[in-house]
Motif scaffolding. Structure first.
Motif, mmCIF file in Angstrom:
data_model
loop_
_atom_site.group_PDB
_atom_site.id
_atom_site.type_symbol
_atom_site.label_atom_id
_atom_site.label_comp_id
_atom_site.label_asym_id
_atom_site.label_seq_id
_atom_site.Cartn_x
_atom_site.Cartn_y
_atom_site.Cartn_z
ATOM 1 N N UNK A 267 1.189 13.722 -2.352
ATOM 2 C CA UNK A 267 0.675 13.545 -0.990
ATOM 3 C C UNK A 267 1.421 12.436 -0.280
ATOM 4 N N UNK B 174 1.023 7.314 0.145
ATOM 5 C CA UNK B 174 -0.090 8.262 0.108
ATOM 6 C C UNK B 174 -1.304 7.704 0.845
ATOM 7 N N UNK B 175 -1.361 6.382 0.971
ATOM 8 C CA UNK B 175 -2.506 5.745 1.628
ATOM 9 C C UNK B 175 -2.130 5.253 3.018
ATOM 10 N N UNK B 176 -1.244 5.979 3.646
ATOM 11 C CA UNK B 176 -0.767 5.553 4.962
ATOM 12 C C UNK B 176 -1.892 5.271 5.953
ATOM 13 N N UNK C 253 -4.109 21.010 -5.574
ATOM 14 C CA UNK C 253 -4.008 19.600 -5.259
ATOM 15 C C UNK C 253 -5.388 18.984 -5.078
ATOM 16 N N UNK C 254 -6.275 19.779 -4.480
ATOM 17 C CA UNK C 254 -7.639 19.290 -4.307
ATOM 18 C C UNK C 254 -8.321 19.102 -5.653
ATOM 19 N N UNK C 255 -7.953 19.959 -6.612
ATOM 20 C CA UNK C 255 -8.600 19.904 -7.919
ATOM 21 C C UNK C 255 -8.076 18.749 -8.775
ATOM 22 N N UNK D 225 -7.813 15.633 -8.228
ATOM 23 C CA UNK D 225 -8.589 14.403 -8.159
ATOM 24 C C UNK D 225 -9.755 14.400 -9.151
ATOM 25 N N UNK E 80 4.382 13.946 1.325
ATOM 26 C CA UNK E 80 4.071 14.741 2.490
ATOM 27 C C UNK E 80 4.007 13.899 3.760
ATOM 28 N N UNK F 261 0.860 -1.191 0.000
ATOM 29 C CA UNK F 261 0.000 0.000 0.000
ATOM 30 C C UNK F 261 0.894 1.237 0.000
ATOM 31 N N UNK G 131 -3.541 11.715 -11.567
ATOM 32 C CA UNK G 131 -3.805 11.030 -10.298
ATOM 33 C C UNK G 131 -2.497 10.540 -9.678
ATOM 34 N N UNK H 103 -4.744 9.536 -15.785
ATOM 35 C CA UNK H 103 -4.045 8.642 -14.851
ATOM 36 C C UNK H 103 -2.794 9.311 -14.316
ATOM 37 N N UNK I 18 -0.746 13.332 -8.090
ATOM 38 C CA UNK I 18 -1.399 13.660 -6.823
ATOM 39 C C UNK I 18 -0.952 12.699 -5.722
ATOM 40 N N UNK I 19 -0.996 11.399 -6.029
ATOM 41 C CA UNK I 19 -0.615 10.406 -5.015
ATOM 42 C C UNK I 19 0.859 10.564 -4.644
#
Lengths: 341, 269, 529
Positions: A260, A134-136, A215-217, A219, A263, A131, A253, A250, A256-257
């Motif tokens: 984040x 970004x999906x911590x 960043x919000x946009x 997605x 971060x 995983x 996305x 793609x 984005x991943x």
């Protein structure tokens, strides 16, 4: 020697490529046999895997064949026909549809076995580690769940005993309430404790920094591109533009991943060593993948089409031999430890 | 407000993409586009990828903006409990597709909101797959559909609040209907994953007059033949679980709700 | 190191302050023990130190607090995690990952420490605590003492200056508890750690502390200072301190070692040895019982009887098989060999539900029982299970005995630990069983609640009940037992008169008995006045 999870994934992808690029029943049958052999090899004999696989395989074959014969009435070789005045069932049943259905079934068996092997050779922890950063939070949820399943089972057992001792008996579905409610409450109380312990040990789910608007946009933008691309791809005769737009979506996305994920300021303790075997397995996987997507001699024989008249499929010996590389891990790993999972 | 619009857009797009991915194999398509080359085998993999994409996007959206430490722990534990319930050998005769997992997914979504419901659904399927060795191309499909089960519970909640039926019999009737319908819907949607294998579009181009209606009819027959009884047990199972345990479970979750939703000072949002 | 001024804290929605502290200073390198009844705000005080209060709990807070120069209210738990290591009360519930080394690395991962350094630090801390052999083990396969020490290792791996522990020994057997306390003292000395710890069982820990803080039931810091002086103002003193007061010893001894010098010239005449007699007829007989769980032989050739109206206490280290023995007595586990008779009849032919009407069993975790909406309901459920008609006056009588009559309509899970336990006890004895079996009933209770439980059980025993209980608490056992049975490694190593047994096994010897080894005294009550 251990095989790295990434090497197993390469192996899996090569298997999937073979199964998705091929409609030649002979090649697929060969792949199925190879995979079943693989599975038997890595499974302890006590689990009688061959019987299970055969039973599963036969039922899948039967289902896919019968269904396809029922749905597709096309084809020149009519096996039998039912009077047309019977609704749904009436009409011709053809050999072509049978062959097509069988091929479907063989592919399904192949995919299923491929993933069964993956599940068996890669540990749950290694899968969770896949995983991305970004999906911590999701990875942590999964880890907590996996850690507490045994504890939760133990707790259930003790609740069951405690209730039995006060005379409670399980006869109706309703009798399960005294077991489920304490399990749930105990779990919720425990969740608070874990959350507290995690906080005390420096865990935070969200970063303090405000997330910039672009960043919000990203997605919804990425999604819009993908959908737009697909619609274009379906409705016009310029397929290339659609694919490009999908890829662009793609990419957005992924960016984005990636951002984040960067971060998430955390490090990872667990380390999976890359071994020499892993390199070899990856090389074989790459070889196999390339062989099945490039136009080398025999490539045409992979696309077998039974309609309109069934004929014997050609068999490309080169491709057949290449599929044997799927067995590479077995030879490289040597003896398999049959430890209890 | 802007935030809400953005989120709404994401949900709209992913749901649309998901639904489209599901019905795509049913559509009549001629030989064009990336998904309809001569070799149809990649369709299920493509579908798995699109569905995985939908799940990933939704999971990302929720975890990024909604999860705090308490909710992470809560979800982890609820999933562990759900998995435990799944492996209890009930002393009662259990048939077919009955599975207790949907009950807690629905109730979680109903009490903690659609987002938590979605995560509960999709991650329950993920964890179940991990521990039973069931990771495969069918997983994104299960994750998204189970996620929808939890997400839809928010609709039930809204319906109840809108009609002011809280703590009235109608609240239970709405939940019961949701549970019952999802028993069938879950099966119908997840079975679509197999459909391209069983009747890929290349097969259909040889079936004269093939269109969405014919495909739907075919799928309907396929569903009736293979899954109806199986799914009926699931629907009835959901019904009974909500009937017997729904009230008590919701009460328990409500008692804890405040404690879990307390905003943590250090964690923003 | 830690400084608190004019602090008042209130939980969200509460009407009263949970904690009020005018001034508290804990200097660097001290071992500070925090005591008080349950609900007095001990946990709140501990959680203030690393910012969990108010960051995790919410609520309103006034006053100043400074910890290693930082204000935890401003810095928050994440920053504080590098300064303050925290070990929670229910240790097994604080683990996030299932393997020891990953668990220890968890806080380092959150602090983004590079992998190579993490590996070194995990090795170092395990070496320091002599736990290297556990590195690859699953957390849930560890014993109670090991689990506690791993939790301490995990709390110390970020090299904090302060270690906070919430009742770290409450679930341990006497030996494991002693080991943990010795470890803490050693860490305090070697690393210069400041230790803040709350505890209910004073007899054991008092001598380790450099400082003692008492919280009153309403959350006020009542007294803080040297243990010798502060303990005198505490309502519930360990036996040795009570004795010191009676005899006017000064300075007040905190443990048996310190008390010895006072009794050197004390003249006493040992009591006449009371004859130990085994009472009446056996109610339950356990004959040559062997139990295997999986491949392990958990109980080996167990032989004993439970006699009518006796108070049998079962003691032994964690993992000795005590709980397994109880479960076997209740028919939850079938013995592989041997027989268990209840009133002369084999229990294997009796239904658990039927048997439980005559044997009441309180499990270790009373929460396992509670699921009803009200306390009243909880008791009625048991009656309904046994198809006994509900008599309101019987329920009321029992609730009065248990001192929870005012809570009859309360939601059981909202009650305090002690109250929950009494509800659960009520739920199992409402059928008026002849035998009552309790598994570690003192766990998590404060001294007052423990005393109340002791009185209640003694009263029930007077009225004809036979009681069998498992406990780690030496003083509780000494005050209660009419007979002791010691189980170690699945075997009964001795059984009989507590006055004899408890002094021949050093681990199970109460303070008074250790002070006067020549006598047969166990508790203060045994002393001639």
């Amino acid at each position: 020697m251990n095989v790295h999870t990434y090497a197993w994934l390469a192996w899996l992808i090569s298997g999937l490529v073979v199964l998705t690029t091929t409609r030649n029943p002979l090649i697929i049958l060969l792949v199925d046999l190879i995979l079943i052999l693989f599975q038997i090899w890595i499974t302890p004999p006590s689990r009688k895997i061959l019987g299970i696989t055969l039973r599963f395989g036969l039922s899948v074959l039967a289902l896919s064949t019968i269904l396809n014969m029922f749905i597709s009435r096309f084809g020149k070789t009519i096996l039998f026909s039912l009077p047309t005045n019977i609704p749904l069932l009436g009409g011709n049943y053809t050999l072509e549809a049978l062959v097509y259905g069988l091929t479907n079934g063989l592919i399904l068996i192949g995919m299923f076995t491929l993933f069964m092997i993956l599940n068996q050779v890669v540990s749950v922890h290694s899968l969770v580690r896949l995983i991305p950063q970004a999906f911590h939070p999701v990875a942590v949820v999964t880890t907590i769940a996996l850690t507490f399943i045994p504890a939760s089972q133990k707790q259930f057992q003790s609740i069951r005993e405690a209730q039995a001792i006060r005379g409670q008996q399980l006869k109706k579905l309703r009798d399960w309430l005294p077991l489920i409610i304490p399990l749930l409450i105990g779990g919720l109380e425990r969740a608070m404790q874990i959350a507290e312990a995690m906080t005390a040990r420096g865990f935070t789910a969200q970063s303090e920094r405000k997330i910039p608007w672009f960043e919000k946009a990203l997605l919804p933008l990425g999604l819009i591109f993908i959908i737009l691309g697909w619609i274009l791809d379906l409705s016009t005769n310029l397929p290339i533009s659609g694919v490009l737009i999908i890829l662009l979506g793609l990419l957005l996305l992924l960016v984005l991943f990636f951002i984040s994920g960067k971060r998430v300021n955390k490090s990872t303790y667990a380390l999976e060593p890359w071994t020499q075997i892993s390199t070899w397995i990856s090389i074989f996987a790459l070889l196999l993948t390339m062989a099945f997507i490039m136009n080398i001699p025999g490539y045409q024989s992979l696309a077998y089409e039974p309609y309109p008249t069934a004929h014997l499929p050609e068999f490309s010996i080169l491709h057949g031999l290449l599929t044997l590389t799927l067995l590479a891990p077995i030879f490289l790993m040597g003896e398999v430890k049959h430890d209890q999972d | 407000m802007k935030e809400k619009l953005l989120t709404g857009l994401i949900y709209f797009l992913t749901t649309g993409l998901g639904i489209f991915a599901y019905i795509y194999p049913l559509l009549e398509t001629s030989n064009q586009g990336i998904l309809s080359s001569n070799r149809q085998n990649e369709l299920p993999i493509m579908m798995a990828m699109i569905l995985a994409l939908c799940s990933i996007v939704l999971i990302y959206e929720i975890q990024q903006y909604r999860l705090n430490t308490k909710l992470i722990a809560l979800l982890g534990i609820l999933i562990a409990i759900n998995s435990t319930l799944r492996f209890i050998d009930l002393t009662l005769p259990v048939l077919g597709g009955f599975s207790p997992v949907f009950f807690l997914i629905l109730i979680t979504g109903y009490v903690f909101g659609g987002r938590m419901g979605f995560l509960m659904g999709s991650l329950t399927m993920l964890v179940s797959a991990l521990i039973t060795g069931g990771v495969g191309p069918w997983l994104p499909n299960q994750m998204l559909t189970a996620g929808w089960v939890g997400l839809s519970a928010a609709l039930a909640r809204r319906l109840v609040l809108l009609t002011r039926q809280e703590n009235k019999p109608a609240e239970w009737i709405i939940l019961l209907i949701f549970g019952f319908l999802w028993g069938y819907l879950y099966g119908a949607i997840t079975n679509l994953w197999f459909w391209p294998f069983l009747s890929g579009p290349s097969n259909q181009q040889f079936t004269p007059g093939s269109n969405l209606l014919v495909s739907m009819r075919n799928y309907g027959v396929f569903y009736l033949a293979t899954s109806l009884i199986w799914d009926t047990t699931r629907a009835i199972g959901n019904l009974l679980l909500i009937l017997f345990f729904g009230k008590a479970t919701i009460k328990v979750l409500r008692r804890f709700q405040k404690r879990f939703y307390f905003v943590q000072l250090g964690e923003g949002n | 190191m830690i400084r608190i001024d004019n602090l008042a804290y209130r939980y969200p929605g509460a009407e009263k302050d949970a904690l009020q502290i005018n001034e508290l200073q804990i200097p660097s390198g001290k071992f500070c023990l925090v005591i008080g009844e349950s609900g007095s705000g001990k946990s709140t005080l501990l959680r203030l130190i690393n910012g969990l209060v108010p960051h995790f709990t919410g609520g309103t807070l006034g006053g100043q607090i400074s910890v290693t120069g930082l204000d935890p209210i401003v810095s928050g738990p994440q920053v504080m995690s590098r300064k303050v290591g925290f070990v929670f009360q229910e240790v097994e519930n604080q683990f996030v990952v299932d393997i020891v080394e990953d668990e220890i690395a968890f806080s380092m991962e959150q602090a983004a420490i590079p992998r190579s350094e993490m590996q070194v630090r995990v090795q170092q801390i395990l070496h320091k605590l002599s736990l290297e052999h556990l590195i690859k083990r699953r957390v849930d396969s560890l014993s109670g003492g090991e689990t506690q020490r791993i939790a301490i290792a995990a709390a110390l791996v970020l090299e904090p200056k302060i270690l906070v522990l919430d009742e770290p020994t409450s679930q341990l057997d006497p030996l494991a508890a002693e080991e943990v306390l010795i470890l803490l003292k050693q860490l305090q000395q070697d690393l210069g750690l400041t230790i803040v710890m709350s505890e209910q069982r004073l007899d054991r820990v008092l001598a380790y502390a450099d400082m003692l803080a008492i919280l009153s039931p309403d959350g006020q810091l009542r007294e803080v200072g040297l243990p010798q002086t502060v303990i005198q103002k505490c309502a519930l003193k360990p036996p040795i301190v009570q004795l010191a007061e009676k005899r006017g010893w000064f300075p007040v001894p905190l443990d048996v070692e310190q008390a010895r010098k006072f009794i050197r010239d004390e003249k006493f005449t040992p009591n006449d040895k009371a004859q130990f007699e085994i009472a009446t007829t056996p109610l339950m007989e356990v004959q040559h019982v062997h139990v295997n769980l999986g491949k392990r032989e958990v109980l080996k050739d167990i032989n004993f009887s439970l006699h009518a109206q006796e108070r049998l206490v079962l003691m032994g280290p964690n993992g000795a098989g005590k709980s397994t023995l109880l479960r076997t007595l209740l028919g939850l586990i079938a013995p592989n060999q041997g027989e268990i008779l209840f009133k002369g009849k084999k229990i294997e032919f009796q239904h658990t539900a039927g048997l439980s009407q005559n044997i009441g069993y309180l499990p270790q975790d009373p929460n396992a029982l509670l699921f009803s909406e009200t306390v009243q309901n909880e008791l009625e459920t048991t009656l309904a299970n046994h198809h006994i008609p509900i008599q309101p006056e019987r329920i009321e009588h029992l609730l009065t005995q248990l001192n929870i009559q005012s809570k009859a309509n309360a939601y059981p899970r909202d009650l305090s630990t002690g109250e929950k336990q009494r509800v659960a006890l009520g739920a199992v004895v409402i059928t008026q069983p002849e035998i009552i079996i309790l598994d570690e009933p003192t766990r998590g209770l404060d001294q007052l609640t423990k005393n109340a439980l002791l009185e209640l059980l003694l009263e029930w025993n007077q009225n004809g009940k036979t009681i069998l209980l498992v406990t780690h608490e030496v003083e509780f056992a000494a005050s209660f037992a009419s007979r002791i049975l010691i189980l170690e490694d699945g075997q009964i190593v001795s059984q009989g008169d507590p006055h004899r047994i408890m002094r021949t096994h050093p681990r199970y010897t109460p303070q008074i008995a250790r002070l006067y080894p020549e006598t047969d005294w166990l508790t203060l009550d045994d002393l001639p006045s």
